[in-house]
Design a protein around this motif. Structure first.
Motif, PDB file in Angstrom:
ATOM      1  N   LYS A 162       0.864  -1.177   0.000  1.00 58.57           N
ATOM      2  CA  LYS A 162       0.000   0.000   0.000  1.00 58.57           C
ATOM      3  C   LYS A 162       0.903   1.231   0.000  1.00 58.57           C
ATOM      4  O   LYS A 162       1.674   1.448   0.937  1.00 58.57           O
ATOM      5  N   ASP A 163       0.808   2.005  -1.071  1.00 58.45           N
ATOM      6  CA  ASP A 163       1.657   3.185  -1.235  1.00 58.45           C
ATOM      7  C   ASP A 163       0.850   4.460  -0.996  1.00 58.45           C
ATOM      8  O   ASP A 163      -0.388   4.454  -1.067  1.00 58.45           O
ATOM      9  N   TYR A 164       1.591   5.546  -0.762  1.00 59.12           N
ATOM     10  CA  TYR A 164       0.928   6.815  -0.445  1.00 59.12           C
ATOM     11  C   TYR A 164       1.704   7.988  -1.019  1.00 59.12           C
ATOM     12  O   TYR A 164       2.932   8.069  -0.894  1.00 59.12           O
ATOM     13  N   CYS A 165       0.958   8.886  -1.647  1.00 59.62           N
ATOM     14  CA  CYS A 165       1.539  10.124  -2.161  1.00 59.62           C
ATOM     15  C   CYS A 165       0.957  11.300  -1.373  1.00 59.62           C
ATOM     16  O   CYS A 165      -0.245  11.577  -1.473  1.00 59.62           O
ATOM     17  N   PRO A 166       1.773  12.002  -0.602  1.00 53.69           N
ATOM     18  CA  PRO A 166       1.269  13.112   0.217  1.00 53.69           C
ATOM     19  C   PRO A 166       0.904  14.351  -0.602  1.00 53.69           C
ATOM     20  O   PRO A 166       0.238  15.257  -0.090  1.00 53.69           O
ATOM     21  N   LYS A 172      -5.060  13.708   1.266  1.00 55.44           N
ATOM     22  CA  LYS A 172      -6.264  13.050   1.791  1.00 55.44           C
ATOM     23  C   LYS A 172      -6.510  11.658   1.207  1.00 55.44           C
ATOM     24  O   LYS A 172      -6.978  10.767   1.908  1.00 55.44           O
ATOM     25  N   SER A 173      -6.234  11.486  -0.079  1.00 51.31           N
ATOM     26  CA  SER A 173      -6.649  10.224  -0.714  1.00 51.31           C
ATOM     27  C   SER A 173      -5.613   9.649  -1.678  1.00 51.31           C
ATOM     28  O   SER A 173      -5.969   8.893  -2.574  1.00 51.31           O
ATOM     29  N   GLY A 174      -4.361   9.993  -1.487  1.00 56.71           N
ATOM     30  CA  GLY A 174      -3.343   9.554  -2.438  1.00 56.71           C
ATOM     31  C   GLY A 174      -2.792   8.168  -2.188  1.00 56.71           C
ATOM     32  O   GLY A 174      -1.570   7.952  -2.221  1.00 56.71           O
ATOM     33  N   TYR A 175      -3.662   7.192  -1.969  1.00 56.70           N
ATOM     34  CA  TYR A 175      -3.225   5.814  -1.719  1.00 56.70           C
ATOM     35  C   TYR A 175      -3.435   4.956  -2.964  1.00 56.70           C
ATOM     36  O   TYR A 175      -4.333   5.203  -3.765  1.00 56.70           O
ATOM     37  N   TRP A 176      -2.619   3.925  -3.092  1.00 61.00           N
ATOM     38  CA  TRP A 176      -2.834   2.927  -4.143  1.00 61.00           C
ATOM     39  C   TRP A 176      -2.146   1.626  -3.752  1.00 61.00           C
ATOM     40  O   TRP A 176      -1.339   1.598  -2.821  1.00 61.00           O
ATOM     41  N   ILE A 177      -2.484   0.560  -4.452  1.00 60.79           N
ATOM     42  CA  ILE A 177      -1.902  -0.757  -4.204  1.00 60.79           C
ATOM     43  C   ILE A 177      -0.928  -1.073  -5.333  1.00 60.79           C
ATOM     44  O   ILE A 177      -1.232  -0.867  -6.508  1.00 60.79           O
ATOM     45  N   SER A 178       0.238  -1.585  -4.954  1.00 65.55           N
ATOM     46  CA  SER A 178       1.265  -1.911  -5.947  1.00 65.55           C
ATOM     47  C   SER A 178       1.778  -3.329  -5.732  1.00 65.55           C
ATOM     48  O   SER A 178       1.732  -3.861  -4.615  1.00 65.55           O
ATOM     49  N   GLU A 179       2.279  -3.923  -6.808  1.00 63.35           N
ATOM     50  CA  GLU A 179       2.848  -5.270  -6.745  1.00 63.35           C
ATOM     51  C   GLU A 179       4.366  -5.241  -6.540  1.00 63.35           C
ATOM     52  O   GLU A 179       4.991  -6.291  -6.381  1.00 63.35           O
ATOM     53  N   THR A 180       4.962  -4.049  -6.556  1.00 62.59           N
ATOM     54  CA  THR A 180       6.416  -3.923  -6.394  1.00 62.59           C
ATOM     55  C   THR A 180       6.752  -2.892  -5.320  1.00 62.59           C
ATOM     56  O   THR A 180       5.955  -1.998  -5.020  1.00 62.59           O
ATOM     57  N   LYS A 181       7.956  -3.013  -4.775  1.00 63.57           N
ATOM     58  CA  LYS A 181       8.414  -2.044  -3.783  1.00 63.57           C
ATOM     59  C   LYS A 181       8.778  -0.707  -4.425  1.00 63.57           C
ATOM     60  O   LYS A 181       8.753   0.333  -3.764  1.00 63.57           O
ATOM     61  N   GLU A 182       9.121  -0.758  -5.681  1.00 59.61           N
ATOM     62  CA  GLU A 182       9.493   0.470  -6.387  1.00 59.61           C
ATOM     63  C   GLU A 182       8.276   1.381  -6.536  1.00 59.61           C
ATOM     64  O   GLU A 182       7.206   0.940  -6.965  1.00 59.61           O
ATOM     65  N   ASN A 185       4.141   6.308  -9.276  1.00 59.66           N
ATOM     66  CA  ASN A 185       2.955   7.050  -8.866  1.00 59.66           C
ATOM     67  C   ASN A 185       1.892   7.122  -9.971  1.00 59.66           C
ATOM     68  O   ASN A 185       2.128   7.707 -11.025  1.00 59.66           O
ATOM     69  N   PRO A 186       0.691   6.546  -9.729  1.00 55.39           N
ATOM     70  CA  PRO A 186      -0.368   6.584 -10.743  1.00 55.39           C
ATOM     71  C   PRO A 186      -1.133   7.909 -10.776  1.00 55.39           C
ATOM     72  O   PRO A 186      -1.902   8.154 -11.702  1.00 55.39           O
ATOM     73  N   TYR A 187      -0.921   8.756  -9.772  1.00 53.67           N
ATOM     74  CA  TYR A 187      -1.648  10.023  -9.713  1.00 53.67           C
ATOM     75  C   TYR A 187      -0.955  11.140 -10.494  1.00 53.67           C
ATOM     76  O   TYR A 187      -1.598  12.084 -10.942  1.00 53.67           O
ATOM     77  N   TYR A 188       0.360  11.017 -10.648  1.00 52.37           N
ATOM     78  CA  TYR A 188       1.108  12.042 -11.380  1.00 52.37           C
ATOM     79  C   TYR A 188       1.864  11.484 -12.582  1.00 52.37           C
ATOM     80  O   TYR A 188       2.320  12.247 -13.433  1.00 52.37           O
ATOM     81  N   GLY A 189       2.012  10.171 -12.646  1.00 54.72           N
ATOM     82  CA  GLY A 189       2.693   9.576 -13.786  1.00 54.72           C
ATOM     83  C   GLY A 189       4.088  10.135 -13.978  1.00 54.72           C
ATOM     84  O   GLY A 189       4.850  10.292 -13.012  1.00 54.72           O
ATOM     85  N   SER A 190       4.418  10.465 -15.214  1.00 58.82           N
ATOM     86  CA  SER A 190       5.768  10.943 -15.544  1.00 58.82           C
ATOM     87  C   SER A 190       6.094  12.280 -14.888  1.00 58.82           C
ATOM     88  O   SER A 190       7.257  12.647 -14.751  1.00 58.82           O
ATOM     89  N   SER A 194       8.193   9.061  -9.010  1.00 60.36           N
ATOM     90  CA  SER A 194       8.685   8.395  -7.801  1.00 60.36           C
ATOM     91  C   SER A 194       8.213   9.061  -6.509  1.00 60.36           C
ATOM     92  O   SER A 194       8.727   8.761  -5.427  1.00 60.36           O
ATOM     93  N   CYS A 195       7.224   9.938  -6.624  1.00 62.01           N
ATOM     94  CA  CYS A 195       6.721  10.619  -5.431  1.00 62.01           C
ATOM     95  C   CYS A 195       5.876   9.664  -4.589  1.00 62.01           C
ATOM     96  O   CYS A 195       4.906   9.082  -5.076  1.00 62.01           O
ATOM     97  N   GLY A 196       6.234   9.493  -3.333  1.00 63.91           N
ATOM     98  CA  GLY A 196       5.452   8.651  -2.434  1.00 63.91           C
ATOM     99  C   GLY A 196       6.300   7.619  -1.729  1.00 63.91           C
ATOM    100  O   GLY A 196       7.534   7.610  -1.838  1.00 63.91           O
ATOM    101  N   GLY A 197       5.653   6.750  -0.984  1.00 64.02           N
ATOM    102  CA  GLY A 197       6.362   5.708  -0.249  1.00 64.02           C
ATOM    103  C   GLY A 197       5.413   4.607   0.194  1.00 64.02           C
ATOM    104  O   GLY A 197       4.186   4.743   0.117  1.00 64.02           O
TER     105      GLY A 197
END
Length: 203
Positions: A162-166, A172-182, A185-190, A194-197
């Motif tokens: 479960k990743d999060y972009c502040p 408030k809602s910048g969460y997503w599920i990922s299959e990799t540790k890397e 970010n699906p909210y900002y793309g290119s 790499s924004c988030g953790g």
């Protein structure tokens, strides 16, 4: 005197008749025997197969296909591909609709059906708005919360993060599920790939 004799004879007759009647009742009661009731024995082995069938039915339910389609949608947004995101959302609607939850108990079925209904609402916004990336990402945020609930309730056969972009939506809602540790970010793309953790590991 004659009356006394007649009365005595009548009394003896009545006494004899009543006594005979009592004997008949006693004989009748002695002949009535309550039928023996056999109590069926219950063998634990007789009910074991039913329990095993229920367990097998429950274990047949899997959300792996749903998770895989969600990840395809997430990766399309990572790549700033709005059309691919719309197509992935359409596929996920089909996968959800085809998933049979009848093997779950009533509580589990109600839980799944409720989450799935909300997911389909959000997915229709994503699938119906190809070319409108901001709108798709807004509903992807809602979808990600529902997928997280789905994974936590029903599990999956893979490790997820479960990743999060502040930065997104004021944090408030910048969460997503990922299959990799890397972080991708699906909210900002290119724009900010790499924004988030990682905030949680889901197993």
């Amino acid at each position: 005197m004659k009356n006394i004799i007649l009365s005595s004879i009548a009394f003896v007759f009545l006494f004899t008749a009543c006594n005979q009647k009592n004997k008949e009742v006693e004989n009748l009661n002695s002949e009535i025997v309550a039928p023996a009731v056999e109590t069926p024995s219950i063998d634990v082995n007789d009910i074991k197969p039913e329990i095993e069938i229920k367990k097998a039915a429950s274990s047949s339910f899997s959300i792996n296909g749903v998770v895989n389609e969600y990840l395809s949608l997430k990766n399309a947004l990572v790549n700033d591909d709005s059309k691919a995101a719309a197509l992935a959302a359409e596929k996920l609607v089909v996968t959800l609709s085809d998933l049979n939850s009848s093997s779950l108990d009533s509580k589990g079925k109600n839980n799944f059906d409720g989450i799935a209904a909300e997911m389909i609402k959000d997915l229709k916004h994503i699938s119906g708005n190809a070319g409108k990336m901001d709108h798709q990402r807004e509903y992807f945020a809602l979808l990600s919360k529902e997928v997280t609930d789905l994974v936590k309730n029903f599990g999956t056969d893979r490790k997820l993060y479960k990743d999060y972009c502040p930065m997104y939506d004021g944090g408030k809602s910048g969460y997503w599920i990922s299959e990799t540790k890397e972080i991708k970010n699906p909210y900002y793309g290119s724009e900010m790939l790499s924004c988030g953790g990682i905030v949680e590991t889901l197993k």
